[in-house]
Design a protein around this motif. Sequence first.
Motif, PDB file in Angstrom:
ATOM      1  N   ILE A  71       0.839  -1.198   0.000  1.00  0.00           N
ATOM      2  CA  ILE A  71       0.000   0.000   0.000  1.00  0.00           C
ATOM      3  C   ILE A  71       0.874   1.248   0.000  1.00  0.00           C
ATOM      4  O   ILE A  71       0.684   2.179  -0.785  1.00  0.00           O
ATOM      5  CB  ILE A  71      -0.920   0.027   1.234  1.00  0.00           C
ATOM      6  N   SER A  72       1.848   1.282   0.895  1.00  0.00           N
ATOM      7  CA  SER A  72       2.740   2.428   1.034  1.00  0.00           C
ATOM      8  C   SER A  72       4.008   1.971   1.742  1.00  0.00           C
ATOM      9  O   SER A  72       3.989   0.984   2.486  1.00  0.00           O
ATOM     10  CB  SER A  72       2.057   3.534   1.859  1.00  0.00           C
ATOM     11  N   GLY A  73       5.086   2.698   1.530  1.00  0.00           N
ATOM     12  CA  GLY A  73       6.314   2.384   2.254  1.00  0.00           C
ATOM     13  C   GLY A  73       6.116   2.450   3.751  1.00  0.00           C
ATOM     14  O   GLY A  73       6.797   1.771   4.519  1.00  0.00           O
ATOM     15  N   ASP A  74       5.167   3.286   4.181  1.00  0.00           N
ATOM     16  CA  ASP A  74       4.850   3.399   5.602  1.00  0.00           C
ATOM     17  C   ASP A  74       3.581   2.646   5.966  1.00  0.00           C
ATOM     18  O   ASP A  74       2.932   2.954   6.979  1.00  0.00           O
ATOM     19  CB  ASP A  74       4.711   4.877   5.985  1.00  0.00           C
ATOM     20  N   GLY A  75       3.219   1.670   5.152  1.00  0.00           N
ATOM     21  CA  GLY A  75       2.054   0.854   5.465  1.00  0.00           C
ATOM     22  C   GLY A  75       0.748   1.528   5.108  1.00  0.00           C
ATOM     23  O   GLY A  75      -0.152   0.932   4.520  1.00  0.00           O
ATOM     24  N   MET A  76       0.635   2.783   5.499  1.00  0.00           N
ATOM     25  CA  MET A  76      -0.488   3.647   5.119  1.00  0.00           C
ATOM     26  C   MET A  76       0.124   5.009   4.829  1.00  0.00           C
ATOM     27  O   MET A  76       0.993   5.477   5.559  1.00  0.00           O
ATOM     28  CB  MET A  76      -1.535   3.718   6.237  1.00  0.00           C
ATOM     29  N   ASP A  77      -0.306   5.649   3.766  1.00  0.00           N
ATOM     30  CA  ASP A  77       0.343   6.880   3.308  1.00  0.00           C
ATOM     31  C   ASP A  77       0.041   8.032   4.261  1.00  0.00           C
ATOM     32  O   ASP A  77      -1.120   8.438   4.405  1.00  0.00           O
ATOM     33  CB  ASP A  77      -0.154   7.221   1.904  1.00  0.00           C
ATOM     34  N   PRO A  78       1.065   8.589   4.916  1.00  0.00           N
ATOM     35  CA  PRO A  78       0.839   9.726   5.812  1.00  0.00           C
ATOM     36  C   PRO A  78       0.254  10.943   5.108  1.00  0.00           C
ATOM     37  O   PRO A  78      -0.396  11.773   5.751  1.00  0.00           O
ATOM     38  CB  PRO A  78       2.242  10.037   6.353  1.00  0.00           C
ATOM     39  N   ASN A  79       0.471  11.060   3.804  1.00  0.00           N
ATOM     40  CA  ASN A  79      -0.128  12.167   3.067  1.00  0.00           C
ATOM     41  C   ASN A  79      -1.653  12.089   3.105  1.00  0.00           C
ATOM     42  O   ASN A  79      -2.335  13.101   2.938  1.00  0.00           O
ATOM     43  CB  ASN A  79       0.349  12.152   1.608  1.00  0.00           C
ATOM     44  N   ILE A  80      -2.172  10.893   3.315  1.00  0.00           N
ATOM     45  CA  ILE A  80      -3.618  10.690   3.429  1.00  0.00           C
ATOM     46  C   ILE A  80      -4.069  10.779   4.882  1.00  0.00           C
ATOM     47  O   ILE A  80      -5.068  11.428   5.200  1.00  0.00           O
ATOM     48  CB  ILE A  80      -4.031   9.315   2.849  1.00  0.00           C
ATOM     49  N   THR A  81      -3.345  10.134   5.779  1.00  0.00           N
ATOM     50  CA  THR A  81      -3.786  10.054   7.180  1.00  0.00           C
ATOM     51  C   THR A  81      -3.413  11.278   8.005  1.00  0.00           C
ATOM     52  O   THR A  81      -3.983  11.503   9.072  1.00  0.00           O
ATOM     53  CB  THR A  81      -3.167   8.823   7.871  1.00  0.00           C
ATOM     54  N   GLY A  82      -2.415  12.047   7.549  1.00  0.00           N
ATOM     55  CA  GLY A  82      -1.927  13.178   8.330  1.00  0.00           C
ATOM     56  C   GLY A  82      -0.977  12.776   9.444  1.00  0.00           C
ATOM     57  O   GLY A  82      -0.530  13.624  10.220  1.00  0.00           O
ATOM     58  N   ARG A  83      -0.636  11.492   9.541  1.00  0.00           N
ATOM     59  CA  ARG A  83       0.282  10.995  10.567  1.00  0.00           C
ATOM     60  C   ARG A  83       1.652  10.733   9.928  1.00  0.00           C
ATOM     61  O   ARG A  83       1.838   9.743   9.218  1.00  0.00           O
ATOM     62  CB  ARG A  83      -0.259   9.708  11.188  1.00  0.00           C
ATOM     63  N   PHE A  84       2.609  11.615  10.149  1.00  0.00           N
ATOM     64  CA  PHE A  84       3.918  11.512   9.532  1.00  0.00           C
ATOM     65  C   PHE A  84       4.961  11.006  10.526  1.00  0.00           C
ATOM     66  O   PHE A  84       4.912  11.337  11.713  1.00  0.00           O
ATOM     67  CB  PHE A  84       4.357  12.870   8.969  1.00  0.00           C
ATOM     68  N   PRO A  85       5.928  10.222  10.043  1.00  0.00           N
ATOM     69  CA  PRO A  85       6.935   9.652  10.945  1.00  0.00           C
ATOM     70  C   PRO A  85       8.073  10.604  11.292  1.00  0.00           C
ATOM     71  O   PRO A  85       8.886  10.296  12.157  1.00  0.00           O
ATOM     72  CB  PRO A  85       7.468   8.457  10.145  1.00  0.00           C
ATOM     73  N   THR A  86       8.157  11.741  10.607  1.00  0.00           N
ATOM     74  CA  THR A  86       9.222  12.717  10.868  1.00  0.00           C
ATOM     75  C   THR A  86       8.612  14.120  10.857  1.00  0.00           C
ATOM     76  O   THR A  86       7.505  14.320  10.341  1.00  0.00           O
ATOM     77  CB  THR A  86      10.332  12.667   9.798  1.00  0.00           C
ATOM     78  N   PRO A  87       9.346  15.105  11.366  1.00  0.00           N
ATOM     79  CA  PRO A  87       8.857  16.491  11.311  1.00  0.00           C
ATOM     80  C   PRO A  87       9.157  17.187   9.990  1.00  0.00           C
ATOM     81  O   PRO A  87       8.899  18.371   9.857  1.00  0.00           O
ATOM     82  CB  PRO A  87       9.620  17.163  12.468  1.00  0.00           C
ATOM     83  N   TYR A  88       9.670  16.436   9.010  1.00  0.00           N
ATOM     84  CA  TYR A  88      10.105  17.055   7.757  1.00  0.00           C
ATOM     85  C   TYR A  88       9.085  16.914   6.633  1.00  0.00           C
ATOM     86  O   TYR A  88       9.377  17.199   5.472  1.00  0.00           O
ATOM     87  CB  TYR A  88      11.453  16.463   7.345  1.00  0.00           C
ATOM     88  N   ALA A  89       7.888  16.470   6.985  1.00  0.00           N
ATOM     89  CA  ALA A  89       6.777  16.406   6.033  1.00  0.00           C
ATOM     90  C   ALA A  89       5.496  16.687   6.798  1.00  0.00           C
ATOM     91  O   ALA A  89       5.398  16.411   8.001  1.00  0.00           O
ATOM     92  CB  ALA A  89       6.709  15.034   5.364  1.00  0.00           C
ATOM     93  N   SER A  90       4.527  17.246   6.120  1.00  0.00           N
ATOM     94  CA  SER A  90       3.267  17.580   6.779  1.00  0.00           C
ATOM     95  C   SER A  90       2.148  17.604   5.752  1.00  0.00           C
ATOM     96  O   SER A  90       2.374  17.520   4.552  1.00  0.00           O
ATOM     97  CB  SER A  90       3.365  18.946   7.483  1.00  0.00           C
ATOM     98  N   GLY A  91       0.931  17.727   6.253  1.00  0.00           N
ATOM     99  CA  GLY A  91      -0.243  17.764   5.390  1.00  0.00           C
ATOM    100  C   GLY A  91      -1.300  16.797   5.874  1.00  0.00           C
ATOM    101  O   GLY A  91      -1.112  16.101   6.880  1.00  0.00           O
TER     102      GLY A  91
END
Length: 426
Positions: free
Chosen positions: A271-291
């Motif tokens: 599905i995504s490198g992070d299992g679920m795309d943070p661009n969709i969920t708003g949950r990012f693994p680092t402070p260097y991306a947002s949305g």
Amino acid sequence: MDVIKELLEGIPLPKMVKVKMAFSAKKVADVEAAVRQELAKPGICDSIKPGMHIAVGVGSRGLANLPTLVQVLVDELKKRGAVPFVVPAMGSHGGATAEGQTEVLANLGVTEASAGCPIVSSMEVVEIGRLDNGLPVYIDKNACSADGIVFIARVKPHTAFRGPNESGLVKMVAIGLGKQKGAESCHSYGFKYMAEHIVAMTKIALARTPILFGLATVENAYDEIARIVAVPAADIIETDCKLQVEAKANMPSLMFKQIDVLIVDQIGKDISGDGMDPNITGRFPTPYASGGPDVSKLVVLDLTDKTHGNANGMGLADFGTHRLANKVNFQMTYANGLTSTVVLPTHMPTILESDYDAIRAAIKTCNARDYSRVRVVRIKDTLHLGEIMISEAMLAEARTIAGITVVGEPQAMKFDAAGNLVREED
């Protein structure tokens, strides 16, 4: 009654309503024809001569039509007299083993039979240079020793950093073809510097390896190919940057700014490198991306079969289930975190016995002032957002949003005897 059941006793579940979300649906009608047309452009296959051994880099992402892309590319190389072979180009994925990476390709539908050529899988790399800061640059040994290298990449926003080049052609060279050592080197200073490192490493690779071209795809919001572009080596960095703008414009979204509870039925590396795309969920693994939306609590219910226990991304959820936890392959999961240096996604969320308990726990802890007005969204996964479920309290807002159509009536969530959600397809 155990303490967990007691704490969750009386937490109400909202009725849910099916809605459709409409996004741009532009897509390539004939993928095979489009690939052949792109490969026929001047400057793409011109340097390929009979007898040349050509490495075809194929990654671990669930690209739309991936087996077709590989088969047609291999076929066109053969037509020009080349001897192609596939190399897994996926950094540390597949548990960072040669066998695991071959298995990842097979799970994506890419085998020697489907590709029409051998798959040469190895974790051996060669160092081809160093950045000014001392970081080594690696490339797959078998690819580097070939007469030419071509590769396939989907261009899309990254899940952990922002820059002119994110996921796509450039990252495929620096990290995908770099195997585990290349991925580890590129990640070693963290995602803060990732945008500059992938470009710097790719420049070295383009100058010192026989990379001929990349075949890039951009997908629409429905996980379909919207564009296919063959890019000569000299244009890879610039074209990747331009396609990134297009890919971001094509991204789907949940269309709601605030969500109390987001339920994700399944996550996985397919599905995504992070299992679920943070661009969709708003949950990012680092402070260097947002949305994305503001999600108070996130629930993950299960892993996909194709992820084979790799639960990278589960740590971005607040709650999970026994079903999910029992499927986790910790070796494969932890290999991601140890290579990327970001271990939050590999953490275990709070695990509850069933979907029923996990969803109630999320509602209990979402800090909603009125449980009867709780804002709940349920999605199958972050690749499929055409149809989603929303709670009854969100209906009025949904009817005011362009692109959303209410197609169902409010219905209670249904659970089986084990307390797991009964899905329409079950």
